[in-house]
Design a protein around this motif. Structure first.
Motif, short mmCIF file in Angstrom:
data_model
loop_
_atom_site.label_atom_id
_atom_site.label_comp_id
_atom_site.label_asym_id
_atom_site.label_seq_id
_atom_site.Cartn_x
_atom_site.Cartn_y
_atom_site.Cartn_z
N PRO A 539 18.60 -4.19 -6.01
CA PRO A 539 19.75 -5.09 -6.13
C PRO A 539 19.46 -6.55 -5.81
O PRO A 539 19.85 -7.44 -6.53
CB PRO A 539 20.76 -4.51 -5.13
CG PRO A 539 20.35 -3.08 -4.96
CD PRO A 539 18.87 -3.03 -5.16
N MET A 540 18.76 -6.80 -4.71
CA MET A 540 18.53 -8.19 -4.32
C MET A 540 17.27 -8.26 -3.48
O MET A 540 16.89 -7.28 -2.84
CB MET A 540 19.75 -8.72 -3.54
CG MET A 540 19.70 -10.19 -3.22
SD MET A 540 19.39 -11.20 -4.70
CE MET A 540 19.12 -12.81 -4.00
N GLY A 541 16.64 -9.41 -3.47
CA GLY A 541 15.45 -9.52 -2.65
C GLY A 541 14.97 -10.95 -2.58
O GLY A 541 15.25 -11.76 -3.46
N MET A 542 14.26 -11.27 -1.53
CA MET A 542 13.68 -12.60 -1.41
C MET A 542 12.17 -12.57 -1.47
O MET A 542 11.52 -13.60 -1.49
CB MET A 542 14.16 -13.29 -0.13
CG MET A 542 15.66 -13.59 -0.11
SD MET A 542 16.28 -14.48 -1.57
CE MET A 542 15.44 -16.04 -1.36
N GLY A 543 11.57 -11.38 -1.45
CA GLY A 543 10.16 -11.27 -1.76
C GLY A 543 9.22 -11.31 -0.58
O GLY A 543 9.63 -11.23 0.58
N THR A 544 7.95 -11.44 -0.91
CA THR A 544 6.88 -11.28 0.06
C THR A 544 6.08 -12.57 0.21
O THR A 544 5.44 -13.02 -0.74
CB THR A 544 5.96 -10.12 -0.37
OG1 THR A 544 6.70 -8.91 -0.23
CG2 THR A 544 4.72 -10.05 0.48
N TYR A 545 6.18 -13.17 1.39
CA TYR A 545 5.41 -14.37 1.74
C TYR A 545 5.73 -14.64 3.19
O TYR A 545 6.66 -14.04 3.77
CB TYR A 545 5.83 -15.59 0.87
CG TYR A 545 7.31 -15.68 0.67
CD1 TYR A 545 8.13 -16.26 1.61
CD2 TYR A 545 7.88 -15.13 -0.48
CE1 TYR A 545 9.50 -16.30 1.44
CE2 TYR A 545 9.26 -15.17 -0.66
CZ TYR A 545 10.07 -15.75 0.29
OH TYR A 545 11.43 -15.77 0.13
N GLY A 546 4.99 -15.50 3.81
CA GLY A 546 5.30 -15.86 5.20
C GLY A 546 5.29 -14.65 6.11
O GLY A 546 6.05 -14.59 7.08
#
Lengths: 786, 161
Positions: A539-546
């Motif tokens: 549904p939603m996500g901000m992803g992979t980093y930091g």
């Protein structure tokens, strides 16, 4: 006994089987029916005005479908920047337009001028060569200092200057000045944190598709965060609402930051697929990757460290020029500011700290986050200047650090962050257990007999990761929230599907995340499937980093699973005719406290979907829950690293004899994966210290634009690593007590190497106090001989 | 256009290709064996290594037409006949010798070629042999460890973690 399942187990990675048998599915493995191929005509000059662009001959070439130029993108949005930095007077940064295809002007070698779509990749490439282009060359703007000089040629004609922002942060002027005025000793160091290229082994790829029946666009892309691409590209570039746009990032072959950002090629392929009503594919060559993937680092800094008569750190002041390149990439403005300035306290209780950063536009490839992003730059400055101070004062570099360690937590730094936990003495002690310091003199003597110089270097690091509290980053200029979401779907027969907004590009999420869920419910990991990388499925996500996937994404999974367990307990209570408060879940069995009544996990999940005997008045059927987790703080992994080197004074060649890393990542879910993350980070940090540099000449040509020229670390450049993560101060504000581990190695390792080389040269009687990275044989030899 | 015939993973295959078609393109696009990867354009990275008549070759450096009649093995042909992982593949999983997986096919093919010519390589020999295979994720530590293990040697000497 090490655990054999759940949190803490060294589970082998389930994704490995497909990667080891050639059945992974990377973006370039995707071919869609009727697909055409795009080749971009890119600028071969750093700065120029397009005088004539004639595609008529090229259009007649075999296989050409259509040629797009900047004119086709008039009225289409530009590539947006996701972070607005304001200076201390409240003035926003200068933010130039970033067109998908050049609008009249090119601003770096690699800037896209035209896009040829053809039936085959070779036909597209051939036709691009037939495009007639006349360019008025403009002066390149490469050196940051020159770019800021009065009268410097402007990269963007419509901006006031090449200064993006002039940002000052931390303690006020009077406080910092007082620290320096009263100092017993001040150490100053000028240094360069050189430009690097992330170089994931998989070059970027984009495949655009358009469905005429549903009016839906789909983009397959090499991305660390497909939902972010959907939002940026849909809302700001192409004007496609989320429900008509799907972004899929299948297996991603490494990223290290460079696949966070929204790139013009993604927007182009999506746009062209709709315009042509057929799929359009772009696959970057490695040469193209070098001149289009966002670069990293590129800071030029002066740092001053003030100490009192007892060698206590009393002040830190830095002035940095940070290269933005030609345009503002997605996160670029945040890297030298909030990911760098906030880390200038390091592991030390320095009371006055002020950071000034001038971000500069140049006619070079845009610079953005690369593994560590801002934090390696902060760590390198601080740990180099401390080493230099120790030398000037005749102090032991380890003792000097220990004496200044922050020892009480939580600790508020003068640069706006609050460390929740840490034990820097413990990681330093552990490090010294891992290295054989007592044997150093004997090894140094052995080296001397062979005509070599041996040196030992140590440093500490702290970083802020688990990005990030939305309210905080919103105040600092982020244009997005940085929470994560997870949906946990329990199937009728008891298996779970976890849809997570975190996306793996090598971190083993499909293995580690199920360990968390399995531990919570008490079931086998194989009952948990991870779904990620597709906006139509997650549904939603901000992803992979930091270093955020476990700390933020994992926490969202924990919260969603808690909701599942709470609901399942209600169902179990109904099935056992007991009170909900008496239900316990252990090893996949629900039992009634103090009785021998129990029902299995599978009985409850089945009841949820076959609600014949069900508390239908109280709860709905089904067992699926979503949680959004927004962290209340960053996590603060920290550690101490040591490097031993041997330098050949005849050639300047540096050999790493040993490298040890003692890290505190809080709780650890899969130690094998964590160690692998550290190994990879160390390799990139050592690569920066000794080998890698993106080098521009004065004309703005990237001289190091292939693996023939850019020195990637190879197997025989690196040692075996000693790593340890047994010092664990769990994070206090996320449910797993975990801290990020993905970037630590790259953040912590460069200063250890440079400190060791300077130590070797000093021991050899050479008055060398600093050498800028990469410490190539040429630079080391020069430092010895000049 | 040229006709080519070769054996790939034990199967006879043929194609009608442009003379300039690289072996890597023929394998990936012609045969749709996408386990062989292309990571650079200067024959440096080694993601495209396959075996041609038993020798490790960067398939981006060879024309498909040059492989006429050759016996090719790609990563898809490396598992045991029952489909389980080969000793080398299993060692890579056991020792976490891969992360993103992109360089992995080339690493496995190079490792197999190394062990065929040197069944018991030292750590230093492994590192030198892998000079033509770039990995950006692992720092090579666990790749070296996996190859040592696959050769039946103790990995105790490779720093514990």
């Amino acid at each position: 006994m090490p655990k054999d399942h759940g949190i803490g187990a060294r589970n082998k990675r389930r994704e490995d089987v497909r990667f080891l048998t050639g059945t992974g599915n990377y973006t370039d493995d995707i071919n869609l029916a009727g697909q055409a191929y795009v080749h971009f005509l890119r600028s071969d000059v750093a700065h120029g005005r397009i005088k004539r662009l004639d595609t008529s001959v090229a259009l007649e070439m075999p296989g050409v479908v259509r040629i797009f130029t900047g004119a086709d993108f008039e009225g289409v949005g530009g590539i947006p920047c996701g972070w607005q930095v304001t200076d201390r007077h409240g003035n926003p940064m200068q933010e130039p337009a970033h067109p998908v295809l050049a609008q009249g002007k090119v601003r770096h070698v690699g800037d896209a001028i035209a896009a040829v779509v053809a039936e085959t990749p070779a036909q597209a490439r051939n036709a691009a060569e037939a495009i007639e282009l006349e360019m008025e060359d403009l002066p390149a703007v490469v050196d940051m200092k020159a770019a800021l000089a009065d009268g410097a040629p402007k990269v963007h004609d419509d901006l006031d200057s090449n200064l993006c922002y002039d940002w000052t942060f931390g303690s006020d002027d009077a406080t910092v000045q007082a620290a320096f005025d009263s100092a017993a000793h001040v150490t100053t160091l000028d240094l360069v944190n050189q430009r690097l290229v992330a170089n994931p082994m998989e070059p970027r790829v984009a495949v655009g598709d358009y469905n005429r029946a549903s009016d839906e666009s789909t983009l397959y892309t090499t991305s660390q965060n497909p939902h972010v691409i959907r939002l940026l590209m849909g809302a700001f570039v192409l004007g496609i609402p989320e429900h008509k746009l799907r972004v899929v990032a299948p297996d991603v072959g490494g990223g290290f930051g460079s696949k966070i950002f929204h790139y013009a090629e993604e927007a182009f392929c999506t746009f062209a697929a709709k315009a042509l009503k057929r799929p359009v594919k772009w696959t970057a060559s490695r040469s193209e990757a070098f001149i289009t993937d966002a670069h990293g680092r590129d800071h030029v800094t002066t740092i001053e460290l003030a100490l009192d008569a007892d060698n206590n750190f009393t002040g830190v002041r830095t002035h940095t020029m940070a290269n933005m390149g030609a345009y503002l990439s997605t996160f670029a403005p945040s890297v030298p500011t909030y990911l760098h300035g906030t880390l200038m306290a390091g592991n030390y209780k320095t009371p006055a700290i002020q950071v000034n950063v001038k971000a500069v536009f140049t006619t070079t490839v845009p610079v953005d986050a690369y593994r560590g992003a801002g934090r390696p730059e902060a760590t390198y400055q601080l740990e180099r200047v401390i080493d230099k101070a120790a030398r000037e004062l005749g102090a032991d570099p380890i003792a000097l650090r220990r004496q200044n360690f922050i020892t009480e937590f939580p600790y508020e730094t003068p640069v706006a962050v609050a460390y929740d936990t840490g034990d820097y003495t413990a990681t330093m002690d552990k490090l010294l257990e891992m290295v054989d310091r007592d044997g150093f003199e004997a090894r140094a003597a052995e080296s001397a007999r062979a005509g070599k110089l041996r040196g030992f270097g140590v440093n500490c690091y702290i970083e802020a990761c688990g990005i990030a509290p939305s309210a905080l980053v919103g105040q600092l200029g982020a244009r997005a929230g940085l929470y994560e979401s997870a949906t946990v779907r329990v199937n009728a027969t008891g298996g779970l599907v976890v849809m997570t907004g975190s996306h793996s590009h090598g971190q083993g999420h499909e293995t580690a995340f199920p360990q968390v869920i399995a531990e919570m419910i008490g079931i086998d990991e194989n009952m948990v499937e991870i779904v990620h990388g597709d906006t139509a499925k997650v549904p939603m996500g901000m992803g992979t980093y930091g270093s955020r996937s476990l700390a933020v994404g994992g926490s969202a999974m924990v919260r969603a699973t808690e909701k599942i367990i709470n609901k399942a307990k209600k169902i179990a209570a109904h099935l056992m005719e007991a009170s909900e408060g008496d239900i316990e879940l252990k090893d996949g069995q629900f039992s009634v406290a103090g009785t021998d009544k129990s029902v299995a996990w599978g009985d409850v999940t089945l009841a949820a979907y076959v609600p014949h005997n069900y508390p239908i008045e109280e709860i709905e059927p089904g067992l699926e829950e979503t949680a959004f987790y927004d962290p209340s703080n960053f996590t603060y992994p920290a550690g101490a690293y040591a490097c031993e080197v041997e330098v050949d004074p005849e050639t300047g060649k540096v050999e790493i004899c040993s490298f040890a890393a003692a890290d505190d990542f809080g709780n650890v879910v899969n130690p094998m994966i964590v160690e692998g993350q550290v190994h990879g980070g160390l390799a990139q940090g050592i690569g920066q210290a000794l080998l890698e540099a993106a080098v521009y000449d004065a004309d703005g040509q990237l001289l190091s634009a292939s693996y023939m020229d850019y020195a990637m670390p190879r197997a025989d450049d690196l040692p075996n690593f000693k790593v340890d993560h047994s010092c664990q101060t769990p994070c206090t504000h996320n449910p797993l007590g975990v801290k990020g581990c993905g970037e630590a190695g790259a953040i912590g390792s460069p200063p250890a190497v440079v400190n060791a080389v300077v130590d070797a040269l000093q021991r050899g009687g050479h008055d060398v106090t600093h050498i800028d990275m990469p410490l190539t044989p040429g630079r080391v030899w020069q430092a010895i001989n000049e | 256009m040229t006709d080519v015939t070769m054996t790939v993973n034990g199967k006879a295959v043929s194609g009608n290709i442009e003379g300039r078609t690289l072996l890597s393109d023929f394998i990936r696009e012609g045969l749709r064996l996408t386990g062989t990867h292309v990571g650079c354009d200067t024959s440096q990275c080694g993601a495209c290594v396959v075996h041609v008549d038993g020798k490790a070759v960067k398939s981006c450096t060879m024309l498909a037409a040059e492989a006429e009649g050759a016996d090719i093995t790609t990563i898809e042909g490396m598992a045991t006949p029952d489909g389980s992982l080969s000793v080398i593949q299993q060692a890579f999983q056991d020792h976490h010798g891969l992360q993103c997986g992109f360089c992995t096919p080339g690493m496995v093919m190079s490792a197999a070629a190394l062990l065929a010519e040197n069944p018991s390589p030292t750590e230093s020999e492994i590192r030198k042999y892998l000079e033509g295979n770039i990995c950006r994720c692992t720092g090579y530590h666990n790749i070296v460890k996996a190859i040592m293990a696959a050769s039946g040697q103790s990995v105790a000497g490779v720093a514990a973690e």
